[in-house]
Design a protein around this motif. Structure first.
Motif, PDB file in Angstrom:
ATOM      1  N   LEU A 153       8.043  -0.389  -0.465  1.00  0.00           N
ATOM      2  CA  LEU A 153       9.375   0.215  -0.579  1.00  0.00           C
ATOM      3  C   LEU A 153       9.956   0.547   0.792  1.00  0.00           C
ATOM      4  O   LEU A 153      11.133   0.309   1.051  1.00  0.00           O
ATOM      5  N   ALA A 154       9.134   1.095   1.674  1.00  0.00           N
ATOM      6  CA  ALA A 154       9.595   1.457   3.022  1.00  0.00           C
ATOM      7  C   ALA A 154      10.014   0.210   3.804  1.00  0.00           C
ATOM      8  O   ALA A 154      11.066   0.210   4.460  1.00  0.00           O
ATOM      9  N   GLU A 155       9.210  -0.849   3.719  1.00  0.00           N
ATOM     10  CA  GLU A 155       9.524  -2.090   4.427  1.00  0.00           C
ATOM     11  C   GLU A 155      10.795  -2.736   3.898  1.00  0.00           C
ATOM     12  O   GLU A 155      11.550  -3.335   4.656  1.00  0.00           O
ATOM     13  N   SER A 156      11.030  -2.617   2.601  1.00  0.00           N
ATOM     14  CA  SER A 156      12.173  -3.273   1.967  1.00  0.00           C
ATOM     15  C   SER A 156      13.453  -2.453   2.075  1.00  0.00           C
ATOM     16  O   SER A 156      14.544  -2.998   1.925  1.00  0.00           O
ATOM     17  N   GLY A 157      13.328  -1.147   2.274  1.00  0.00           N
ATOM     18  CA  GLY A 157      14.504  -0.294   2.427  1.00  0.00           C
ATOM     19  C   GLY A 157      15.242   0.018   1.133  1.00  0.00           C
ATOM     20  O   GLY A 157      16.423   0.365   1.166  1.00  0.00           O
ATOM     21  N   TYR A 158      14.564  -0.069   0.001  1.00  0.00           N
ATOM     22  CA  TYR A 158      15.219   0.228  -1.273  1.00  0.00           C
ATOM     23  C   TYR A 158      15.494   1.718  -1.389  1.00  0.00           C
ATOM     24  O   TYR A 158      14.676   2.549  -0.979  1.00  0.00           O
ATOM     25  N   THR A 159      16.653   2.050  -1.971  1.00  0.00           N
ATOM     26  CA  THR A 159      17.056   3.454  -2.075  1.00  0.00           C
ATOM     27  C   THR A 159      17.061   3.978  -3.499  1.00  0.00           C
ATOM     28  O   THR A 159      17.300   5.160  -3.716  1.00  0.00           O
ATOM     29  N   PHE A 160      16.802   3.113  -4.483  1.00  0.00           N
ATOM     30  CA  PHE A 160      16.789   3.576  -5.872  1.00  0.00           C
ATOM     31  C   PHE A 160      15.618   4.529  -6.098  1.00  0.00           C
ATOM     32  O   PHE A 160      14.620   4.481  -5.374  1.00  0.00           O
ATOM     33  N   PRO A 161      15.732   5.403  -7.104  1.00  0.00           N
ATOM     34  CA  PRO A 161      14.642   6.350  -7.385  1.00  0.00           C
ATOM     35  C   PRO A 161      13.382   5.635  -7.888  1.00  0.00           C
ATOM     36  O   PRO A 161      13.453   4.786  -8.763  1.00  0.00           O
ATOM     37  N   VAL A 162      12.256   5.990  -7.288  1.00  0.00           N
ATOM     38  CA  VAL A 162      10.970   5.414  -7.680  1.00  0.00           C
ATOM     39  C   VAL A 162      10.078   6.534  -8.204  1.00  0.00           C
ATOM     40  O   VAL A 162       9.988   7.603  -7.602  1.00  0.00           O
ATOM     41  N   LEU A 163       9.451   6.260  -9.338  1.00  0.00           N
ATOM     42  CA  LEU A 163       8.504   7.198  -9.942  1.00  0.00           C
ATOM     43  C   LEU A 163       7.165   6.493 -10.050  1.00  0.00           C
ATOM     44  O   LEU A 163       7.097   5.262 -10.101  1.00  0.00           O
ATOM     45  N   PHE A 164       6.091   7.278 -10.104  1.00  0.00           N
ATOM     46  CA  PHE A 164       4.748   6.721 -10.100  1.00  0.00           C
ATOM     47  C   PHE A 164       4.003   7.116 -11.371  1.00  0.00           C
ATOM     48  O   PHE A 164       3.844   8.294 -11.663  1.00  0.00           O
ATOM     49  N   ASP A 165       3.550   6.109 -12.089  1.00  0.00           N
ATOM     50  CA  ASP A 165       2.796   6.300 -13.325  1.00  0.00           C
ATOM     51  C   ASP A 165       1.308   6.306 -12.976  1.00  0.00           C
ATOM     52  O   ASP A 165       0.592   5.325 -13.187  1.00  0.00           O
ATOM     53  N   THR A 166       0.844   7.415 -12.423  1.00  0.00           N
ATOM     54  CA  THR A 166      -0.535   7.501 -11.932  1.00  0.00           C
ATOM     55  C   THR A 166      -1.571   7.571 -13.050  1.00  0.00           C
ATOM     56  O   THR A 166      -2.727   7.209 -12.844  1.00  0.00           O
ATOM     57  N   THR A 167      -1.157   8.025 -14.220  1.00  0.00           N
ATOM     58  CA  THR A 167      -2.099   8.159 -15.331  1.00  0.00           C
ATOM     59  C   THR A 167      -2.042   6.992 -16.307  1.00  0.00           C
ATOM     60  O   THR A 167      -2.911   6.865 -17.173  1.00  0.00           O
ATOM     61  N   GLY A 168      -1.012   6.155 -16.207  1.00  0.00           N
ATOM     62  CA  GLY A 168      -0.835   5.042 -17.142  1.00  0.00           C
ATOM     63  C   GLY A 168      -0.124   5.440 -18.410  1.00  0.00           C
ATOM     64  O   GLY A 168       0.044   4.623 -19.314  1.00  0.00           O
ATOM     65  N   GLU A 169       0.331   6.698 -18.513  1.00  0.00           N
ATOM     66  CA  GLU A 169       0.978   7.189 -19.734  1.00  0.00           C
ATOM     67  C   GLU A 169       2.254   6.421 -20.055  1.00  0.00           C
ATOM     68  O   GLU A 169       2.452   5.979 -21.188  1.00  0.00           O
ATOM     69  N   ALA A 170       3.135   6.249 -19.071  1.00  0.00           N
ATOM     70  CA  ALA A 170       4.423   5.583 -19.317  1.00  0.00           C
ATOM     71  C   ALA A 170       4.197   4.129 -19.724  1.00  0.00           C
ATOM     72  O   ALA A 170       4.821   3.636 -20.668  1.00  0.00           O
ATOM     73  N   GLY A 171       3.314   3.454 -19.021  1.00  0.00           N
ATOM     74  CA  GLY A 171       3.012   2.067 -19.360  1.00  0.00           C
ATOM     75  C   GLY A 171       2.425   1.933 -20.753  1.00  0.00           C
ATOM     76  O   GLY A 171       2.759   1.006 -21.487  1.00  0.00           O
ATOM     77  N   TYR A 172       1.590   2.884 -21.134  1.00  0.00           N
ATOM     78  CA  TYR A 172       0.990   2.870 -22.467  1.00  0.00           C
ATOM     79  C   TYR A 172       2.056   3.116 -23.538  1.00  0.00           C
ATOM     80  O   TYR A 172       2.120   2.398 -24.536  1.00  0.00           O
TER      81      TYR A 172
END
Length: 191
Positions: free
Chosen positions: A128-147
């Protein structure tokens, strides 16, 4: 001599099978290809109801600072919910379209959910830093959202209206035109 004949026959058979499979695939692929955008059925009463109807499942993910946020925190605005990973080439290919759409549609909430449970957060943040994207990013660390959304194939994008109703979704990389069509379905005033 027999070995040469067997080798030649085997090669001819393999080439013939490959050509046959190629032509069969090209003739049938359009008949069995999935639609990129999948309509989600809602009744006319639901579509016209002034009351909030939550047909989407809620989940908790984390922002870049590690704060827990829920999908339902964003209800009230149309939502484009995208599941992606830094190791996924189709995910990376569609991101410029999401950045352009994010900048052009301030009335739409973009939530780019990194499937961190199957990815590496440092790799995702570096990308994300290299690409310069500014949209909001969230992290699914537990896999809950993907599940909850059965995001077993990436990328996957959900289009949710301001009431929290899932209107349509797409599996696979979106081009700019398809992304714009999905946004129009949840935000008629979209550019």
């Amino acid at each position: 001599m027999k070995k040469n004949i067997l080798w030649i026959l085997g090669t001819i058979l393999a080439v013939t099978a490959f050509i046959g499979i190629y032509f069969l695939y090209n003739n049938l692929k359009d008949d069995y290809a999935p639609e990129q955008m999948v309509s989600v059925n809602t009744t006319q009463a639901e579509a016209e109801s002034p009351e909030p109807i939550q047909t989407t499942a809620d989940f908790t993910v984390f922002d870049r600072s590690g704060n827990a946020v829920r999908l339902s925190d964003y209800f009230g605005k149309p939502i484009v919910l995208n599941f992606w990973a830094s190791w996924c080439p189709p995910c990376k290919a569609e991101m410029p379209h999401f950045e352009a759409a994010y900048l052009a549609n301030p009335d739409v909430q973009f939530l780019m959910v990194n499937m961190t449970s199957g990815d590496n957060m440092d790799n995702a943040k570096s990308f994300l830093a290299e690409s310069g994207y500014t949209f909001p990013v969230l992290f699914d660390t537990t896999g809950e959202a993907g599940y909850v959304y059965q995001a077993s194939s990436l990328p996957m994008t959900m289009f949710i209206d301001e009431r929290g109703v899932l209107v349509t979704y797409a599996v696979g990389a979106l081009d700019a035109e398809t992304l714009a069509r999905g946004i129009e379905m949840i935000n008629p005033d979209a550019e």
